[in-house]
Design a protein around this motif. Structure first.
Motif, PDB file in Angstrom:
ATOM      1  N   ALA A   1     -56.178  -7.107  51.477  1.00  0.00           N
ATOM      2  CA  ALA A   1     -57.453  -6.612  51.976  1.00  0.00           C
ATOM      3  C   ALA A   1     -57.745  -7.165  53.366  1.00  0.00           C
ATOM      4  CB  ALA A   1     -58.571  -6.964  51.006  1.00  0.00           C
ATOM      5  N   LYS A   2     -57.423  -8.434  53.593  1.00  0.00           N
ATOM      6  CA  LYS A   2     -57.791  -9.002  54.888  1.00  0.00           C
ATOM      7  C   LYS A   2     -57.049  -8.324  56.028  1.00  0.00           C
ATOM      8  CE  LYS A   2     -54.767 -12.861  55.764  1.00  0.00           C
ATOM      9  NZ  LYS A   2     -54.731 -14.117  56.421  1.00  0.00           N
ATOM     10  N   ASP A   3     -55.821  -7.916  55.828  1.00  0.00           N
ATOM     11  CA  ASP A   3     -55.091  -7.244  56.901  1.00  0.00           C
ATOM     12  C   ASP A   3     -55.557  -5.802  57.069  1.00  0.00           C
ATOM     13  OD1 ASP A   3     -53.525  -9.452  57.622  1.00  0.00           O
ATOM     14  OD2 ASP A   3     -52.091  -9.021  56.029  1.00  0.00           O
ATOM     15  N   TRP A   4     -55.751  -5.105  55.966  1.00  0.00           N
ATOM     16  CA  TRP A   4     -56.166  -3.710  56.051  1.00  0.00           C
ATOM     17  C   TRP A   4     -57.545  -3.589  56.693  1.00  0.00           C
ATOM     18  CZ3 TRP A   4     -54.348   0.887  56.398  1.00  0.00           C
ATOM     19  CH2 TRP A   4     -55.206   1.978  56.281  1.00  0.00           C
ATOM     20  N   HIS A   5     -58.449  -4.460  56.343  1.00  0.00           N
ATOM     21  CA  HIS A   5     -59.826  -4.370  56.825  1.00  0.00           C
ATOM     22  C   HIS A   5     -60.060  -5.115  58.148  1.00  0.00           C
ATOM     23  CE1 HIS A   5     -61.190  -2.167  53.356  1.00  0.00           C
ATOM     24  NE2 HIS A   5     -60.495  -2.999  52.597  1.00  0.00           N
ATOM     25  N   ALA A   6     -59.021  -5.721  58.687  1.00  0.00           N
ATOM     26  CA  ALA A   6     -59.142  -6.412  59.971  1.00  0.00           C
ATOM     27  C   ALA A   6     -59.259  -5.392  61.102  1.00  0.00           C
ATOM     28  CB  ALA A   6     -57.926  -7.299  60.197  1.00  0.00           C
ATOM     29  N   LYS A   7     -59.782  -5.835  62.217  1.00  0.00           N
ATOM     30  CA  LYS A   7     -59.898  -4.991  63.405  1.00  0.00           C
ATOM     31  C   LYS A   7     -58.499  -4.544  63.819  1.00  0.00           C
ATOM     32  CE  LYS A   7     -61.446  -5.026  68.177  1.00  0.00           C
ATOM     33  NZ  LYS A   7     -61.917  -5.834  69.278  1.00  0.00           N
ATOM     34  N   GLU A   8     -58.362  -3.246  64.101  1.00  0.00           N
ATOM     35  CA  GLU A   8     -57.066  -2.726  64.510  1.00  0.00           C
ATOM     36  C   GLU A   8     -56.617  -3.370  65.812  1.00  0.00           C
ATOM     37  OE1 GLU A   8     -56.541   1.513  64.370  1.00  0.00           O
ATOM     38  OE2 GLU A   8     -57.851   1.680  62.619  1.00  0.00           O
ATOM     39  N   GLY A   9     -55.329  -3.591  65.896  1.00  0.00           N
ATOM     40  CA  GLY A   9     -54.756  -4.172  67.107  1.00  0.00           C
ATOM     41  C   GLY A   9     -53.560  -5.029  66.777  1.00  0.00           C
ATOM     42  N   PRO A  10     -52.989  -5.649  67.784  1.00  0.00           N
ATOM     43  CA  PRO A  10     -51.770  -6.436  67.577  1.00  0.00           C
ATOM     44  C   PRO A  10     -51.937  -7.605  66.616  1.00  0.00           C
ATOM     45  CG  PRO A  10     -52.332  -6.320  69.937  1.00  0.00           C
ATOM     46  CD  PRO A  10     -53.383  -5.579  69.182  1.00  0.00           C
ATOM     47  N   GLU A  11     -53.123  -8.235  66.619  1.00  0.00           N
ATOM     48  CA  GLU A  11     -53.332  -9.377  65.716  1.00  0.00           C
ATOM     49  C   GLU A  11     -53.272  -8.931  64.258  1.00  0.00           C
ATOM     50  OE1 GLU A  11     -55.591  -8.624  68.197  1.00  0.00           O
ATOM     51  OE2 GLU A  11     -54.935 -10.124  69.653  1.00  0.00           O
ATOM     52  N   ARG A  12     -53.822  -7.762  63.986  1.00  0.00           N
ATOM     53  CA  ARG A  12     -53.793  -7.218  62.619  1.00  0.00           C
ATOM     54  C   ARG A  12     -52.353  -7.001  62.171  1.00  0.00           C
ATOM     55  NH1 ARG A  12     -55.163  -1.096  61.098  1.00  0.00           N
ATOM     56  NH2 ARG A  12     -55.372  -1.271  58.857  1.00  0.00           N
ATOM     57  N   LEU A  13     -51.557  -6.408  63.043  1.00  0.00           N
ATOM     58  CA  LEU A  13     -50.166  -6.131  62.689  1.00  0.00           C
ATOM     59  C   LEU A  13     -49.366  -7.418  62.545  1.00  0.00           C
ATOM     60  CD1 LEU A  13     -49.490  -2.994  64.916  1.00  0.00           C
ATOM     61  CD2 LEU A  13     -50.358  -3.117  62.565  1.00  0.00           C
ATOM     62  N   GLN A  14     -49.622  -8.392  63.424  1.00  0.00           N
ATOM     63  CA  GLN A  14     -48.942  -9.684  63.305  1.00  0.00           C
ATOM     64  C   GLN A  14     -49.291 -10.361  61.984  1.00  0.00           C
ATOM     65  OE1 GLN A  14     -50.255 -11.643  66.868  1.00  0.00           O
ATOM     66  NE2 GLN A  14     -48.656 -10.722  68.133  1.00  0.00           N
ATOM     67  N   SER A  15     -50.547 -10.272  61.589  1.00  0.00           N
ATOM     68  CA  SER A  15     -50.971 -10.871  60.326  1.00  0.00           C
ATOM     69  C   SER A  15     -50.319 -10.163  59.141  1.00  0.00           C
ATOM     70  CB  SER A  15     -52.499 -10.818  60.203  1.00  0.00           C
ATOM     71  OG  SER A  15     -52.913 -11.388  58.984  1.00  0.00           O
ATOM     72  N   ALA A  16     -50.297  -8.835  59.195  1.00  0.00           N
ATOM     73  CA  ALA A  16     -49.656  -8.075  58.109  1.00  0.00           C
ATOM     74  C   ALA A  16     -48.199  -8.477  57.970  1.00  0.00           C
ATOM     75  CB  ALA A  16     -49.792  -6.574  58.350  1.00  0.00           C
ATOM     76  N   CYS A  17     -47.524  -8.622  59.086  1.00  0.00           N
ATOM     77  CA  CYS A  17     -46.111  -9.005  59.042  1.00  0.00           C
ATOM     78  C   CYS A  17     -45.951 -10.450  58.559  1.00  0.00           C
ATOM     79  CB  CYS A  17     -45.464  -8.796  60.406  1.00  0.00           C
ATOM     80  SG  CYS A  17     -45.264  -7.034  60.828  1.00  0.00           S
ATOM     81  N   ALA A  18     -46.872 -11.317  58.955  1.00  0.00           N
ATOM     82  CA  ALA A  18     -46.816 -12.700  58.486  1.00  0.00           C
ATOM     83  C   ALA A  18     -47.045 -12.785  56.980  1.00  0.00           C
ATOM     84  CB  ALA A  18     -47.851 -13.546  59.223  1.00  0.00           C
ATOM     85  N   ASN A  19     -47.774 -11.824  56.428  1.00  0.00           N
ATOM     86  CA  ASN A  19     -48.111 -11.829  55.006  1.00  0.00           C
ATOM     87  C   ASN A  19     -47.195 -10.957  54.151  1.00  0.00           C
ATOM     88  OD1 ASN A  19     -50.354 -13.587  55.130  1.00  0.00           O
ATOM     89  ND2 ASN A  19     -51.579 -11.934  56.006  1.00  0.00           N
ATOM     90  N   VAL A  20     -46.189 -10.354  54.744  1.00  0.00           N
ATOM     91  CA  VAL A  20     -45.371  -9.399  54.006  1.00  0.00           C
ATOM     92  C   VAL A  20     -44.696 -10.037  52.785  1.00  0.00           C
ATOM     93  CG1 VAL A  20     -43.167  -9.537  55.256  1.00  0.00           C
ATOM     94  CG2 VAL A  20     -43.925  -7.365  54.324  1.00  0.00           C
ATOM     95  N   GLU A  21     -44.275 -11.277  52.879  1.00  0.00           N
ATOM     96  CA  GLU A  21     -43.638 -11.922  51.718  1.00  0.00           C
ATOM     97  C   GLU A  21     -44.639 -12.096  50.579  1.00  0.00           C
ATOM     98  OE1 GLU A  21     -40.385 -12.284  51.235  1.00  0.00           O
ATOM     99  OE2 GLU A  21     -40.122 -11.390  53.220  1.00  0.00           O
ATOM    100  N   ASP A  22     -45.887 -12.363  50.916  1.00  0.00           N
ATOM    101  CA  ASP A  22     -46.935 -12.433  49.885  1.00  0.00           C
ATOM    102  C   ASP A  22     -47.131 -11.077  49.226  1.00  0.00           C
ATOM    103  OD1 ASP A  22     -47.379 -15.130  50.381  1.00  0.00           O
ATOM    104  OD2 ASP A  22     -49.056 -14.740  51.749  1.00  0.00           O
ATOM    105  N   TYR A  23     -47.149 -10.017  50.026  1.00  0.00           N
ATOM    106  CA  TYR A  23     -47.308  -8.662  49.478  1.00  0.00           C
ATOM    107  C   TYR A  23     -46.149  -8.334  48.536  1.00  0.00           C
ATOM    108  CZ  TYR A  23     -50.771  -7.854  53.172  1.00  0.00           C
ATOM    109  OH  TYR A  23     -51.854  -7.927  54.000  1.00  0.00           O
ATOM    110  N   LYS A  24     -44.956  -8.699  48.944  1.00  0.00           N
ATOM    111  CA  LYS A  24     -43.790  -8.433  48.108  1.00  0.00           C
ATOM    112  C   LYS A  24     -43.864  -9.221  46.796  1.00  0.00           C
ATOM    113  CE  LYS A  24     -39.862  -8.444  50.512  1.00  0.00           C
ATOM    114  NZ  LYS A  24     -38.897  -8.740  51.603  1.00  0.00           N
ATOM    115  N   ALA A  25     -44.259 -10.471  46.882  1.00  0.00           N
ATOM    116  CA  ALA A  25     -44.356 -11.307  45.677  1.00  0.00           C
ATOM    117  C   ALA A  25     -45.443 -10.787  44.736  1.00  0.00           C
ATOM    118  CB  ALA A  25     -44.643 -12.755  46.064  1.00  0.00           C
ATOM    119  N   LEU A  26     -46.581 -10.416  45.286  1.00  0.00           N
ATOM    120  CA  LEU A  26     -47.676  -9.914  44.443  1.00  0.00           C
ATOM    121  C   LEU A  26     -47.307  -8.588  43.786  1.00  0.00           C
ATOM    122  CD1 LEU A  26     -50.702 -10.811  46.731  1.00  0.00           C
ATOM    123  CD2 LEU A  26     -50.159 -11.831  44.506  1.00  0.00           C
TER     124      LEU A  26
END
Length: 91
Positions: A1-26
């Motif tokens: 939710a925090k990545d999807w609802h974050a303000k669009e832009g490079p920081e959002r995408l960087q965060s999504a990529c940083a969290n991808v292993e968490d998404y995969k595990a969940l």
């Protein structure tokens, strides 16, 4: 939710990529959990697998470094999550 609802832009995408292993595990944990009551098993399995696949795809998109692909991957992951929510909401 925090990545999807974050303000669009490079920081959002960087965060999504940083969290991808968490998404995969969940998403892998969701596949292993029992099917919720009053939800058809095959529908749940298909939706959970699709969410797991979307998290894996997001990881590949992140590795590509293409912002458009990462945005599409995050959108797909979000949509697959809501597919699961809809199944539970209709029970």
């Amino acid at each position: 939710a925090k990545d999807w609802h974050a303000k669009e832009g490079p920081e959002r995408l960087q965060s999504a990529c940083a969290n991808v292993e968490d998404y995969k595990a969940l998403s892998a944990k969701i596949i292993k959990r029992p099917v919720p009551d009053k939800v058809e098993g095959e529908q749940w399995k298909a939706a959970a697998t699709a969410m797991n696949d979307a998290s894996t795809a997001l990881g590949a998109y992140c590795a590509s470094g293409n912002a458009g692909n990462v945005t599409s991957g995050l959108t797909a992951l979000h949509d697959r999550f809501h597919d699961l929510v809809k199944l539970v909401a209709h029970k």
